[in-house]
Design a protein around this motif. Structure first.
Motif, PDB file in Angstrom:
ATOM      1  N   ALA A 184     -50.459 -26.655 -26.840  1.00 10.31           N
ATOM      2  CA  ALA A 184     -50.301 -25.384 -27.663  1.00 10.31           C
ATOM      3  C   ALA A 184     -49.579 -24.399 -26.802  1.00 10.31           C
ATOM      4  CB  ALA A 184     -51.409 -24.523 -28.176  1.00 10.31           C
ATOM      5  N   ALA A 185     -49.836 -24.291 -25.363  1.00 15.52           N
ATOM      6  CA  ALA A 185     -49.282 -23.668 -24.592  1.00 15.52           C
ATOM      7  C   ALA A 185     -47.659 -23.880 -24.381  1.00 15.52           C
ATOM      8  CB  ALA A 185     -49.865 -23.513 -23.130  1.00 15.52           C
ATOM      9  N   HIS A 186     -47.176 -25.279 -24.525  1.00 17.00           N
ATOM     10  CA  HIS A 186     -45.940 -25.746 -24.240  1.00 17.00           C
ATOM     11  C   HIS A 186     -45.518 -26.366 -25.526  1.00 17.00           C
ATOM     12  CE1 HIS A 186     -48.191 -25.754 -20.527  1.00 17.00           C
ATOM     13  NE2 HIS A 186     -47.119 -25.122 -20.028  1.00 17.00           N
ATOM     14  N   PRO A 187     -45.367 -25.778 -26.804  1.00 12.63           N
ATOM     15  CA  PRO A 187     -44.781 -26.430 -27.813  1.00 12.63           C
ATOM     16  C   PRO A 187     -43.591 -26.840 -27.721  1.00 12.63           C
ATOM     17  CG  PRO A 187     -45.034 -24.103 -28.159  1.00 12.63           C
ATOM     18  CD  PRO A 187     -45.678 -24.303 -26.937  1.00 12.63           C
ATOM     19  N   GLY A 188     -43.397 -28.178 -28.169  1.00 16.47           N
ATOM     20  CA  GLY A 188     -42.130 -29.042 -28.166  1.00 16.47           C
ATOM     21  C   GLY A 188     -41.404 -29.219 -26.882  1.00 16.47           C
ATOM     22  N   ILE A 189     -42.404 -29.243 -25.765  1.00 22.00           N
ATOM     23  CA  ILE A 189     -42.302 -29.602 -24.531  1.00 22.00           C
ATOM     24  C   ILE A 189     -42.889 -30.741 -24.152  1.00 22.00           C
ATOM     25  CG2 ILE A 189     -42.294 -29.032 -22.062  1.00 22.00           C
ATOM     26  CD1 ILE A 189     -41.943 -25.913 -22.948  1.00 22.00           C
ATOM     27  N   VAL A 190     -42.311 -31.984 -23.719  1.00 22.65           N
ATOM     28  CA  VAL A 190     -42.971 -32.917 -23.098  1.00 22.65           C
ATOM     29  C   VAL A 190     -43.823 -33.123 -22.109  1.00 22.65           C
ATOM     30  CG1 VAL A 190     -42.693 -35.420 -22.598  1.00 22.65           C
ATOM     31  CG2 VAL A 190     -40.975 -34.406 -24.158  1.00 22.65           C
ATOM     32  N   LEU A 191     -44.819 -33.137 -22.061  1.00 18.16           N
ATOM     33  CA  LEU A 191     -45.847 -33.243 -21.051  1.00 18.16           C
ATOM     34  C   LEU A 191     -46.161 -34.629 -20.500  1.00 18.16           C
ATOM     35  CD1 LEU A 191     -48.344 -30.376 -22.132  1.00 18.16           C
ATOM     36  CD2 LEU A 191     -46.118 -30.151 -20.500  1.00 18.16           C
ATOM     37  N   ASP A 192     -45.946 -35.001 -19.267  1.00 16.41           N
ATOM     38  CA  ASP A 192     -46.287 -36.264 -18.941  1.00 16.41           C
ATOM     39  C   ASP A 192     -47.896 -36.355 -18.541  1.00 16.41           C
ATOM     40  OD1 ASP A 192     -46.831 -35.781 -15.800  1.00 16.41           O
ATOM     41  OD2 ASP A 192     -44.786 -35.240 -16.088  1.00 16.41           O
ATOM     42  N   ARG A 193     -48.196 -37.580 -18.213  1.00 18.56           N
ATOM     43  CA  ARG A 193     -49.504 -38.084 -18.268  1.00 18.56           C
ATOM     44  C   ARG A 193     -50.197 -37.439 -16.966  1.00 18.56           C
ATOM     45  NH1 ARG A 193     -47.159 -41.938 -21.019  1.00 18.56           N
ATOM     46  NH2 ARG A 193     -48.208 -42.892 -22.868  1.00 18.56           N
ATOM     47  N   HIS A 194     -49.338 -37.631 -15.832  1.00 16.40           N
ATOM     48  CA  HIS A 194     -49.796 -36.951 -14.654  1.00 16.40           C
ATOM     49  C   HIS A 194     -50.022 -35.350 -14.650  1.00 16.40           C
ATOM     50  CE1 HIS A 194     -49.587 -40.681 -12.413  1.00 16.40           C
ATOM     51  NE2 HIS A 194     -48.282 -40.937 -12.825  1.00 16.40           N
ATOM     52  N   THR A 195     -49.086 -34.761 -15.279  1.00 17.42           N
ATOM     53  CA  THR A 195     -49.411 -33.214 -15.579  1.00 17.42           C
ATOM     54  C   THR A 195     -50.644 -33.064 -16.667  1.00 17.42           C
ATOM     55  OG1 THR A 195     -47.019 -32.856 -15.584  1.00 17.42           O
ATOM     56  CG2 THR A 195     -48.183 -31.413 -16.548  1.00 17.42           C
ATOM     57  N   LEU A 196     -50.829 -33.726 -17.227  1.00 17.38           N
ATOM     58  CA  LEU A 196     -51.961 -33.531 -18.287  1.00 17.38           C
ATOM     59  C   LEU A 196     -53.438 -33.991 -17.442  1.00 17.38           C
ATOM     60  CD1 LEU A 196     -50.885 -35.206 -21.636  1.00 17.38           C
ATOM     61  CD2 LEU A 196     -51.059 -32.631 -21.069  1.00 17.38           C
ATOM     62  N   LEU A 197     -53.133 -34.785 -16.569  1.00 20.58           N
ATOM     63  CA  LEU A 197     -54.528 -35.116 -15.655  1.00 20.58           C
ATOM     64  C   LEU A 197     -54.839 -34.189 -14.848  1.00 20.58           C
ATOM     65  CD1 LEU A 197     -54.044 -38.985 -15.109  1.00 20.58           C
ATOM     66  CD2 LEU A 197     -55.800 -38.016 -16.092  1.00 20.58           C
ATOM     67  N   ARG A 198     -53.867 -33.519 -14.340  1.00 21.19           N
ATOM     68  CA  ARG A 198     -53.890 -32.476 -13.404  1.00 21.19           C
ATOM     69  C   ARG A 198     -54.512 -31.164 -14.200  1.00 21.19           C
ATOM     70  NH1 ARG A 198     -48.514 -30.271 -11.672  1.00 21.19           N
ATOM     71  NH2 ARG A 198     -48.699 -29.264 -13.617  1.00 21.19           N
ATOM     72  N   ASP A 199     -53.865 -30.664 -15.103  1.00 24.80           N
ATOM     73  CA  ASP A 199     -54.027 -29.417 -15.813  1.00 24.80           C
ATOM     74  C   ASP A 199     -55.349 -29.561 -16.809  1.00 24.80           C
ATOM     75  OD1 ASP A 199     -52.064 -28.313 -14.449  1.00 24.80           O
ATOM     76  OD2 ASP A 199     -50.338 -28.694 -15.808  1.00 24.80           O
ATOM     77  N   VAL A 200     -55.520 -30.632 -17.461  1.00 24.81           N
ATOM     78  CA  VAL A 200     -56.663 -30.730 -18.238  1.00 24.81           C
ATOM     79  C   VAL A 200     -57.898 -31.419 -17.926  1.00 24.81           C
ATOM     80  CG1 VAL A 200     -57.360 -31.626 -20.581  1.00 24.81           C
ATOM     81  CG2 VAL A 200     -55.005 -31.012 -20.187  1.00 24.81           C
TER      82      VAL A 200
END
Length: 240
Positions: A184-200
């Protein structure tokens, strides 16, 4: 191998329910966690673990996959029927089937035995931070007026940490909610798995991308399968 050095204890008392049928591993892990300042309840089988969970207050569950009477996957499912408590699964083999089954059942993360205590504690701390929704610098969603983020019939109350779908409340586990907030903080923006592992998942190291994929799958079931789009070869994005 278990490293018994203690760098810092939890600021407040944190209770971990450890369910492990191997008596040696159970004692070793519980002693190690206690040295890090955690309170540990233990059970040697799944049904006893379920009884302890229902009878007490636990901040995190640490479950072995292979358990007598009720295996870790079944125990995880039973817990998820009534609770969003953080769950960390332990697998002796690290088999893909074990990992996927545990994550599909509702576990937040997993470790492969034998695991170094410092790694285990790092995973526990990460799960507890997610459960309390400590802010991630630079990754907080910008709410619209009233503190709500609105995507069609999906409403996210960032102040109350509540999610509504067509006006009905949606129950999300802490990791699922934090993942949704990141999208929701980045609507419409592709987030890769490494970014999600880091930030979530708060990983300071490379993690298993299956954790991300299975959590996205669980989230889709709750908010709508077409809400989160897969961008093949890159990652995921929340449809505007």
């Amino acid at each position: 191998m278990f490293d018994f050095r203690v760098d810092s204890a939890p600021a407040t008392s944190v209770t971990v329910l450890l369910v492990e049928d191997d008596a040696v591993i159970r004692k070793t892990v519980s002693m190690a966690l206690e040295r890090y300042g955690y309170e540990v309840s233990v059970a040697g089988d799944g049904l006893t673990g379920l009884e302890l969970f229902r009878d007490g207050r636990h901040d995190l569950l640490l479950l072995d996959v292979m358990l007598p009477s009720l295996d870790g996957i079944g125990l995880c499912r039973r817990v998820r029927e009534s609770s969003t408590v953080p769950i960390l699964m332990m697998s002796a083999r690290g088999d893909a089937l074990d990992v996927v089954s545990g994550l599909e059942a509702g576990a937040d993360d997993y470790v492969v035995k034998p695991v170094d205590t410092s790694v285990l504690v790092a995973r526990i701390r990460s799960l507890l931070r997610r459960a309390t929704f400590a802010p991630v610098p630079g990754h907080a969603p910008e709410p619209v007026s009233g503190g709500d983020l609105v995507f069609g019939d999906l409403t996210i109350d960032t102040g109350g940490l509540e999610v509504l779908l067509a006006g009905e409340p949606v129950t999300l586990a802490p990791t699922e909610l934090r993942l949704l907030l990141e999208f929701a903080a980045h609507p419409g923006i592709v987030l890769d798995r490494h970014t999600l592992l880091r930030d979530v998942w708060d990983y300071g190291w490379d993690g298993d991308s299956r954790v991300v994929d299975l959590c996205v799958q669980r989230l889709r079931k709750k908010i709508g399968a077409d809400r989160i789009e897969t961008v093949r070869g890159f990652g995921y994005k929340l449809r505007r």
